[in-house]
Design an enzyme around this catalytic site. Structure first.
Site, PDB file in Angstrom:
ATOM      1  N   ASP A  51       0.831  -1.201   0.000  1.00 37.73           N
ATOM      2  CA  ASP A  51       0.000   0.000   0.000  1.00 37.73           C
ATOM      3  C   ASP A  51       0.866   1.252   0.000  1.00 37.73           C
ATOM      4  O   ASP A  51       1.487   1.596   0.998  1.00 37.73           O
ATOM      5  CB  ASP A  51      -0.901  -0.006   1.241  1.00 37.73           C
ATOM      6  CG  ASP A  51      -1.893   1.145   1.242  1.00 37.73           C
ATOM      7  OD1 ASP A  51      -1.983   1.872   0.237  1.00 37.73           O
ATOM      8  OD2 ASP A  51      -2.601   1.316   2.248  1.00 37.73           O
ATOM      9  N   HIS A  84       3.968   6.065   4.350  1.00 36.34           N
ATOM     10  CA  HIS A  84       3.111   6.532   3.268  1.00 36.34           C
ATOM     11  C   HIS A  84       1.856   7.282   3.695  1.00 36.34           C
ATOM     12  O   HIS A  84       1.126   7.780   2.837  1.00 36.34           O
ATOM     13  CB  HIS A  84       2.719   5.360   2.356  1.00 36.34           C
ATOM     14  CG  HIS A  84       1.582   4.535   2.878  1.00 36.34           C
ATOM     15  ND1 HIS A  84       1.761   3.524   3.768  1.00 36.34           N
ATOM     16  CD2 HIS A  84       0.255   4.577   2.614  1.00 36.34           C
ATOM     17  CE1 HIS A  84       0.597   2.963   4.021  1.00 36.34           C
ATOM     18  NE2 HIS A  84      -0.339   3.580   3.353  1.00 36.34           N
TER      19      HIS A  84
END
Length: 716
Positions: free
Chosen positions: A37, A243
């Protein structure tokens, strides 16, 4: 980690520290990069992976693309240098499946590489937020191991899966070249702009500190390389590159924690920098002020000398206190200096022939030197931009440059993450003046203008536009007070250039993207990621936009836009509210951007020369490293990770133009041995021989965009 925003060196440090951890804790070296992800994947990642001992990659996020279905699930991903890694994109379109029959069936139906590979990965468990698999999931998958009419399910490991694929005929696999662009979440290039600014600044702080500490450790017996402190600072920066932190898509508490980490890095940087000896001079009662250049080429430019910030009167604004200096409108003493690459010089202002001037002519205010000239209207918009002696205007004849524009920014799904293509239909120029353009400095070393604009009752822009003597670019120092609700601020430069593509700076190289909407793949990239610069060029002529802390760009037809600020309201309702400072610059050029030196100019903007007061009388200049080919960038100078090698340094270089090249790397320090190594600082066995040539020169040959690390032992 985020796959777009970190620098190339930060990517390498992520792998370096990760591999060290697995080696120390489990006595293994990872062969897989497992990143289910993140919000897109840099085109330089395949080479960075391979130089860190990794040749396999798995991700899931590409299934989230909004416009186009990615055409492969098992394929070879090729980076901009030609490096390839075996890549798998699990066809279940989820990293948290629960082991249901329909999920297994969907996995097989979706799989696009039947006939090329017979296996795929099924990712199960509560994967977004943690907790992992449940007992029920394991029981369901156990029952599915061998059921007639269903695909066989087998518990496995990443190594076993990739090994089984490699045992098949991988020559049948398709190849994807360049970046893996995620057609969603492209608002994260801009959200929480302060985090982006801290990230860029801290990356360059560590670049400077590692180089200066390395030289000091080699040349001063009483100085110890601050290895532990540097490791801790790097890990703080790398933690923030997770992230959902650096992209700005976290809750407010995360933002505040991240800022504290960055502030701690800044504090340690200042402390450790103050401990660096800088020069070879012995301590004495006297002191000298030197100028440091922490980049690999000679730099000529204007630098502000420390004068305790005294204010300047109107009379002093238009004159200088000597033939070689200028007091600017902010009370700074400016001087023109030349400093060799990776070196320093004592302050000795030099005569400058290509002076800069500011003047008013008719309704326009002009900035001009013997390289470039630009005209601005009362709103600060650039109406003309010329190279010296060339009547071609780099700006469009119909529209003006440095035009601030604001867009409605209401995405379909997630505020902080997304910006939708329809926001482009809501463009509104920012044109209400609070203060029309006025001249701040008339020259001769720096000429500048100032103006301010009103965005709304709560938000406004203040900008100083400047041109230095002998500078090829116009600089825009900008302060924005920002209190908007779901708005997107950009600055645009409509050019007179005809091109089908634009180029963007990425980690250790650059990437071309189209600037048209011919296909759905083209139109999906209405907002893209770049680092220090973007350039639009036709044959023989072009224009570059550089910045010191921004990552979002868009280019359509001949209009190049830099994304500045967003104002999402979820998950952090206060995201980006407050005062922001940033700098961008515009550089017209003849020839290609490579030949014109755009890459070096962008580095110069991000990593300015700085003054330091040192003990002892410094009488000579010094340069520690030199590269004789402008294609090749010496990016990193650091001590070897092996603490037993106290005279061994790692130098990391890359080819920046996108072509083959040769260079000779020289050092003023005596080279004993030099060897090629990977980014994990392991000697590459097939080039285990010394690469040092005559008198310690190091001769290197590069492929396009190749990254080369050299382990150099000095005879000190």
């Amino acid at each position: 980690m985020d796959g777009n925003l970190p620098s190339g060196e930060a990517f390498i440090r992520q792998f370096l520290y990760g591999q060290k951890f697995f080696k120390e804790e489990f006595n293994v070296q990872c062969k897989e990069f497992w990143l289910p992800d993140t919000f897109g994947y840099s085109a330089q990642l395949p080479q960075i992976m391979k130089t860190c001992g990794i040749n396999r990659f798995l991700t899931q996020k590409l299934s989230w693309s909004l416009f186009n279905k990615f055409p492969h699930h098992t394929f070879m991903w090729e980076g901009i240098d030609g490096s390839r890694v075996l890549t798998h994109f699990p066809p279940g379109d989820s990293y948290e499946m629960k082991g249901h029959v329909e999920e297994v069936v969907r996995t097989i139906k979706n799989y696009k590489d039947k006939g090329r590979s017979s296996k795929s990965v099924f990712l199960f468990g509560y994967g977004d937020g943690g907790n992992g698999p449940s007992e029920e999931m394991l029981q369901r998958l156990k029952r599915l191991e061998d059921v007639n009419g269903l695909p066989r399910v087998e518990m496995s490991t990443p190594d076993k899966y990739f090994t089984s694929v490699e045992q098949e005929d991988i020559s049948k696999l398709c190849r994807w070249r360049g970046e893996l662009y995620l057609e969603l979440h492209n608002g994260t290039y801009t959200t929480h702009a302060k985090l982006k600014r801290y990230n860029r600044k801290c990356e360059f702080m560590l670049h400077n500190l590692e180089y200066l500490a390395t030289i000091s450790a080699l040349t001063h017996k009483g100085y110890s390389y601050p290895r532990d402190e540097l490791d801790h600072m790097w890990k703080q920066i790398l933690l923030n590159q997770f992230h959902d932190v650096l992209p700005g898509s976290s809750i407010g508490l995360v933002f505040h924690d991240a800022v504290e980490l960055y502030k701690d890095v800044e504090k340690k940087y200042k402390k450790l920098l103050a401990e660096v000896p800088f020069t070879k001079e012995k301590k004495s009662d006297s002191s000298s002020t030197i100028i440091n250049n922490t980049l690999g080429w000679e730099r000529k430019g204007i630098i502000a000398l420390d004068n305790q910030g005294q204010s300047a009167s109107k009379k002093r604004r238009v004159s200088t206190d000597s033939d070689l200096t200028q007091i600017d409108s902010f009370g700074q003493t400016l001087a023109f200096m030349e400093v060799a690459g990776y070196g320093y010089t004592v302050i000795k202002p030099k005569a400058c022939q290509l002076h800069a001037h500011a003047f008013k002519k008719g309704q326009l205010h002009w900035l001009k030197n013997k390289i470039v000239s630009a005209a601005f209207d009362y709103e600060g918009r650039m109406t003309q931009l010329h190279l010296h002696g060339d009547d071609r205007n780099a700006m469009s004849k119909d529209y003006h440059g440095n035009q601030f524009v604001i867009f409605d920014d209401i995405p379909l799904f997630w505020d902080a993450w997304d910006v939708m293509d329809y926001h482009l239909e809501t463009r509104k120029p920012v044109s209400e003046k609070l203060q029309h353009v006025k001249i701040l400095d008339e020259g001769p070393l720096r000429a500048s203008l100032e103006f301010s604009l009103k965005i709304s009752d709560k938000s406004y822009i203040k900008q100083v536009i400047s041109l230095d003597a002998e500078s090829p670019n116009i600089r825009f120092d900008t302060e924005v007070t920002w209190h908007e609700n779901r708005k997107f601020l950009k600055v645009e430069f409509p050019t007179s250039i005809h091109s089908m593509q634009a180029s963007y700076d990425i980690q250790y190289g650059h990437l071309q993207r189209t600037n048209h909407n011919n296909t759905s793949w083209d139109s999906a990239q209405f907002e893209v990621c770049g680092h220090k610069w973007a350039d639009i060029s036709e044959h023989g002529y072009g224009l570059a936009v550089m910045n010191d802390c921004k990552y979002g760009y868009s280019c359509f037809d001949n209009v190049l836009r830099l994304s500045l600020l967003r104002s999402p309201k979820a998950p952090d309702e206060k995201a980006d509210m407050g005062v922001h400072q940033f700098t961008y610059a515009v550089m017209p050029h003849k020839g290609s951007f490579q030949e014109a030196g755009v890459i070096q100019q962008a580095y110069d903007l991000n990593c300015p020369m700085f003054t330091t007061e040192v003990q002892g009388e410094v009488t000579e200049s010094q340069s520690y490293f030199k590269v004789d080919n402008a294609q090749i960038i010496l990016e990193t100078v650091k001590m070897c990770e092996d603490q037993t090698k106290d005279k061994t340094v790692v130098l990391r270089l890359y080819e920046s133009h996108g072509g083959k090249g040769k260079t000779v790397l020289t050092s003023s320090l005596p080279v004993k041995t030099a060897h090629r190594c990977n980014a994990l600082e392991e000697i590459i066995e097939d080039t285990h021989k010394s690469v040092a040539g005559i008198e310690g020169d190091i001769h290197l040959t590069f492929q396009p965009f190749e990254i080369i690390s050299i382990m150099v032992e000095f005879n000190l």
